[in-house]
Design a protein around this motif. Sequence first.
Motif, short mmCIF file in Angstrom:
data_model
loop_
_atom_site.label_atom_id
_atom_site.label_comp_id
_atom_site.label_asym_id
_atom_site.label_seq_id
_atom_site.Cartn_x
_atom_site.Cartn_y
_atom_site.Cartn_z
N ILE A 61 -2.02 3.85 -7.32
CA ILE A 61 -2.91 3.31 -6.20
C ILE A 61 -3.62 4.68 -5.86
O ILE A 61 -4.83 4.67 -5.49
N VAL A 102 3.69 4.68 1.08
CA VAL A 102 3.21 4.00 -0.10
C VAL A 102 4.45 4.29 -0.81
O VAL A 102 4.79 3.26 -1.80
N LYS A 118 3.69 2.84 -9.41
CA LYS A 118 2.53 2.11 -8.77
C LYS A 118 1.82 3.01 -7.84
O LYS A 118 0.79 2.97 -7.49
N SER A 119 2.59 3.83 -7.00
CA SER A 119 1.99 4.68 -6.06
C SER A 119 0.81 5.70 -6.65
O SER A 119 -0.03 6.11 -6.18
N ASN A 131 7.36 1.77 -0.50
CA ASN A 131 7.04 0.57 -0.53
C ASN A 131 6.63 0.18 -2.10
O ASN A 131 6.88 -1.08 -2.51
N LYS A 132 6.03 1.10 -2.87
CA LYS A 132 5.65 0.61 -4.01
C LYS A 132 6.12 1.47 -5.19
O LYS A 132 6.14 1.10 -6.54
N TYR A 141 -2.23 -1.80 0.45
CA TYR A 141 -0.89 -2.00 -0.37
C TYR A 141 -0.13 -2.97 0.84
O TYR A 141 -0.21 -2.62 1.84
N THR A 142 1.26 -3.43 0.15
CA THR A 142 1.91 -4.21 0.89
C THR A 142 3.10 -3.21 1.58
O THR A 142 3.41 -2.66 0.86
N GLN A 143 3.03 -3.34 2.89
CA GLN A 143 4.10 -2.69 3.74
C GLN A 143 5.24 -3.44 3.77
O GLN A 143 5.05 -4.71 4.30
#
Length: 234
Positions: free
Chosen positions: A229, A217, A225-226, A220-221, A200-202
């Motif tokens: 994921i 996570v 969204k976490s 960041n999300k 995922y995007t960090q």
Amino acid sequence: MMVAIHQPHYFPWLGYLAKMASVDKFILMDTVQLEKRSYMHRNRIIDPDGEVRYLNISCEKKNHFCQEYKDIKIKDFEVWTNRQKGVLIRAYKKCVFFDEIWEAISPIFNEKYELLCDVAIHSINILRDILQINTPLVLQSEITIDNSLKKDKLILGLCKAAGADAYFAGRGGSMQYLNLEECEKEGIHVSFQEFQHPIYTQVGNHPFVPGLSTLDVLFNKGINKSREIFWKAI
């Protein structure tokens, strides 16, 4: 019934929680000794510059590697909690979801704990609630078992005491000593976790770093969204 067994970890990584979510019962080994450089009293995050930072819980040092985990006392509560808050703020303050996650985790910094085990389990429960993991947790100290059992004998004993017929193992240290043939003879089928860490995007400009605390996570999300994921990765 399938069980997994693990030492308590502080704000554990996604693979730890994935193992928990994959079984019917998760046993926390609170009567073992603290392992040096383990995640039983710390975990990792990463800052925007790509530097790994540790969230450490300060423990009383006297004989702490000889005590059972559940009896280890913490010290300097305000010092290490303030240090951790500073590390987290510097790492994730610019994340869109910072306030959402901070509200969810901040209670752990407000309770005056005396024991390391209580802090670690609280951190696990915070993440369980956020990710909606319903697997029951059982403490080893609550299970009647021969306390002299070690390694594979201990795993077998805990499985049998918990009424399990299947054990979900990680790909770590247990692979070195688990006797699969003996487990099968005792009516315990062993399967191994095959967890592929999601990418995922960090925050920051650096290559993706896997295996960090689940806090990474989340910040960041965000929660929704976490969850997506996490459950896709199991």
